[in-house]
Write a protein that holds these residues in place. Structure first.
Motif, PDB file in Angstrom:
ATOM      1  N   SER A  24     -23.836  -0.064  62.065  1.00 36.60           N
ATOM      2  CA  SER A  24     -24.265   1.332  62.037  1.00 36.60           C
ATOM      3  C   SER A  24     -23.454   2.147  63.039  1.00 36.60           C
ATOM      4  O   SER A  24     -23.383   1.804  64.216  1.00 36.60           O
ATOM      5  CB  SER A  24     -25.762   1.436  62.379  1.00 36.60           C
ATOM      6  OG  SER A  24     -26.162   2.790  62.428  1.00 36.60           O
ATOM      7  N   HIS A  27     -25.707   5.603  61.541  1.00 34.80           N
ATOM      8  CA  HIS A  27     -26.276   5.532  60.193  1.00 34.80           C
ATOM      9  C   HIS A  27     -27.714   5.029  60.209  1.00 34.80           C
ATOM     10  O   HIS A  27     -28.166   4.391  59.266  1.00 34.80           O
ATOM     11  CB  HIS A  27     -25.445   4.589  59.313  1.00 34.80           C
ATOM     12  CG  HIS A  27     -24.019   5.003  59.139  1.00 34.80           C
ATOM     13  ND1 HIS A  27     -22.981   4.386  59.796  1.00 34.80           N
ATOM     14  CD2 HIS A  27     -23.459   5.988  58.395  1.00 34.80           C
ATOM     15  CE1 HIS A  27     -21.839   4.944  59.460  1.00 34.80           C
ATOM     16  NE2 HIS A  27     -22.096   5.932  58.615  1.00 34.80           N
ATOM     17  N   GLY A  28     -28.439   5.318  61.290  1.00 37.71           N
ATOM     18  CA  GLY A  28     -29.768   4.739  61.466  1.00 37.71           C
ATOM     19  C   GLY A  28     -30.700   4.904  60.280  1.00 37.71           C
ATOM     20  O   GLY A  28     -31.381   3.959  59.880  1.00 37.71           O
ATOM     21  N   GLN A  32     -32.218   1.864  58.081  1.00 36.11           N
ATOM     22  CA  GLN A  32     -33.662   1.657  57.951  1.00 36.11           C
ATOM     23  C   GLN A  32     -34.060   1.504  56.484  1.00 36.11           C
ATOM     24  O   GLN A  32     -34.809   0.582  56.129  1.00 36.11           O
ATOM     25  CB  GLN A  32     -34.395   2.850  58.557  1.00 36.11           C
ATOM     26  CG  GLN A  32     -35.904   2.667  58.648  1.00 36.11           C
ATOM     27  CD  GLN A  32     -36.319   1.763  59.795  1.00 36.11           C
ATOM     28  OE1 GLN A  32     -36.100   2.071  60.951  1.00 36.11           O
ATOM     29  NE2 GLN A  32     -36.917   0.638  59.468  1.00 36.11           N
ATOM     30  N   HIS A  53     -25.314  -1.660  66.373  1.00 37.57           N
ATOM     31  CA  HIS A  53     -25.226  -0.229  66.663  1.00 37.57           C
ATOM     32  C   HIS A  53     -23.908   0.008  67.400  1.00 37.57           C
ATOM     33  O   HIS A  53     -23.768  -0.366  68.571  1.00 37.57           O
ATOM     34  CB  HIS A  53     -26.410   0.227  67.514  1.00 37.57           C
ATOM     35  CG  HIS A  53     -27.727   0.163  66.808  1.00 37.57           C
ATOM     36  ND1 HIS A  53     -28.048   1.020  65.767  1.00 37.57           N
ATOM     37  CD2 HIS A  53     -28.798  -0.648  66.973  1.00 37.57           C
ATOM     38  CE1 HIS A  53     -29.275   0.743  65.336  1.00 37.57           C
ATOM     39  NE2 HIS A  53     -29.742  -0.268  66.035  1.00 37.57           N
ATOM     40  N   GLU A  57     -28.013   5.068  69.374  1.00 37.47           N
ATOM     41  CA  GLU A  57     -28.856   5.759  68.407  1.00 37.47           C
ATOM     42  C   GLU A  57     -30.284   5.250  68.535  1.00 37.47           C
ATOM     43  O   GLU A  57     -30.525   4.211  69.155  1.00 37.47           O
ATOM     44  CB  GLU A  57     -28.329   5.587  66.982  1.00 37.47           C
ATOM     45  CG  GLU A  57     -28.124   4.161  66.515  1.00 37.47           C
ATOM     46  CD  GLU A  57     -27.470   4.118  65.137  1.00 37.47           C
ATOM     47  OE1 GLU A  57     -27.975   4.779  64.213  1.00 37.47           O
ATOM     48  OE2 GLU A  57     -26.446   3.421  64.984  1.00 37.47           O
ATOM     49  N   LEU A  60     -34.613   1.128  65.539  1.00 39.73           N
ATOM     50  CA  LEU A  60     -35.128   1.005  64.183  1.00 39.73           C
ATOM     51  C   LEU A  60     -36.629   0.739  64.221  1.00 39.73           C
ATOM     52  O   LEU A  60     -37.150   0.111  65.138  1.00 39.73           O
ATOM     53  CB  LEU A  60     -34.413  -0.125  63.443  1.00 39.73           C
ATOM     54  CG  LEU A  60     -32.908   0.073  63.240  1.00 39.73           C
ATOM     55  CD1 LEU A  60     -32.248  -1.236  62.810  1.00 39.73           C
ATOM     56  CD2 LEU A  60     -32.660   1.156  62.188  1.00 39.73           C
ATOM     57  N   CYS A  75     -26.289  -3.918  70.437  1.00 39.11           N
ATOM     58  CA  CYS A  75     -25.949  -2.561  70.865  1.00 39.11           C
ATOM     59  C   CYS A  75     -24.650  -2.615  71.662  1.00 39.11           C
ATOM     60  O   CYS A  75     -24.616  -3.187  72.765  1.00 39.11           O
ATOM     61  CB  CYS A  75     -27.077  -1.961  71.716  1.00 39.11           C
ATOM     62  SG  CYS A  75     -28.635  -1.760  70.837  1.00 39.11           S
TER      63      CYS A  75
END
Length: 260
Positions: A24, A27-28, A32, A53, A57, A60, A75
């Protein structure tokens, strides 16, 4: 390990299990939605999902009953390229099959794709299984491509001619035996973005492995950023130049000339 040994790890009587890597870059919301679709439709095929990630962001949301698969969250302290992120997510995977999945892919409620993708990936000699890709209007995309030479790009982009061969497929949704992934060493991280899927497919085929279309389809609703952003266009051009100078491309081109 040669092509004859790539399927040796495929399962003796056990349900094939899959690890899915999703990256992502802000693009969270798409991730999801995709996780919910995987949970609702594909939980029997998937044992683990790794979401990376690439930039900070929001976290989730986890459903009240939890996920039906293990969800690992990575992350990044600093953003990585497409191939580097997937290589990191799939490094040390114990699952017999690995999947690279874009966050802008959607599953169709009427068709669960991963059982068919796993069946295709278990065929002897297959290095990569892929589904039919549809756009938001239900039209088939050009996910199967021939070797990207200048004449081929001209025929495709200017003359709108159909592809002459399937030398590579885009990596929006691919499933590979773990042994094939390890055989070629995953993506070449020298490609920051663009052409890493071309290079991967060429190296698989040079290793004697096949690209196999499965009886499955997904929606791929994204558009290539290089058509809209100068930075991405520059990355795309740099990647093409790197590809054209690579050993894999030169070998594939020589074999293509011999076969023609």
């Amino acid at each position: 390990m040669g092509s004859d040994g790539v399927q040796a790890e495929a399962f003796s009587g056990h349900t094939p299990r899959l690890v899915v890597s999703i990256v992502s870059h802000g693009h969270g919301a798409l991730v999801q939605r995709l996780l919910y679709q995987l949970a609702q439709l594909s939980a029997s095929s998937i044992s683990r999902v790794v979401v990376t990630h690439n930039i900070p962001e929001p976290a989730l949301h986890t459903p009240a009953n939890g996920w039906p698969f293990q969800l690992d969250i990575v992350c990044n302290a600093a953003s990585r390229g497409f191939g580097a992120n997937h290589n990191h997510a799939l490094r040390g995977a114990n699952e017999p099959f690995v999947c690279v999945l874009n966050p802008d892919v959607e599953l169709l409620p009427s068709q669960e794709p991963f059982e068919a993708l796993l069946r295709a990936a278990m065929i002897t000699g297959v290095g990569c299984a892929y589904p039919r890709q549809l756009d938001a209007d239900g039209q088939e995309q050009d996910y199967e491509r021939e070797l990207p030479s200048l004449p081929a790009l001209w025929r495709r982009r200017v003359w709108r001619r159909p592809q002459r061969a399937v030398d590579w497929v885009n990596a929006a949704c691919i499933v590979m035996p773990r042994s094939a992934w390890r055989l070629v060493g995953g993506f070449d991280e020298a490609y920051h973005m663009y052409c890493e899927d071309v290079d991967l497919c060429l190296r698989l085929r040079l290793a004697g492995l096949k690209l196999q279309k499965a009886h499955a389809q997904v929606l791929h609703v994204g558009q290539r950023a290089s058509r809209k952003q100068w930075r991405h266009l520059l990355w795309h051009i740099r990647s093409l130049l790197r590809l054209w100078c690579s050993d894999a491309y030169c070998q594939a081109r020589s074999l293509s000339k011999i076969s023609n």
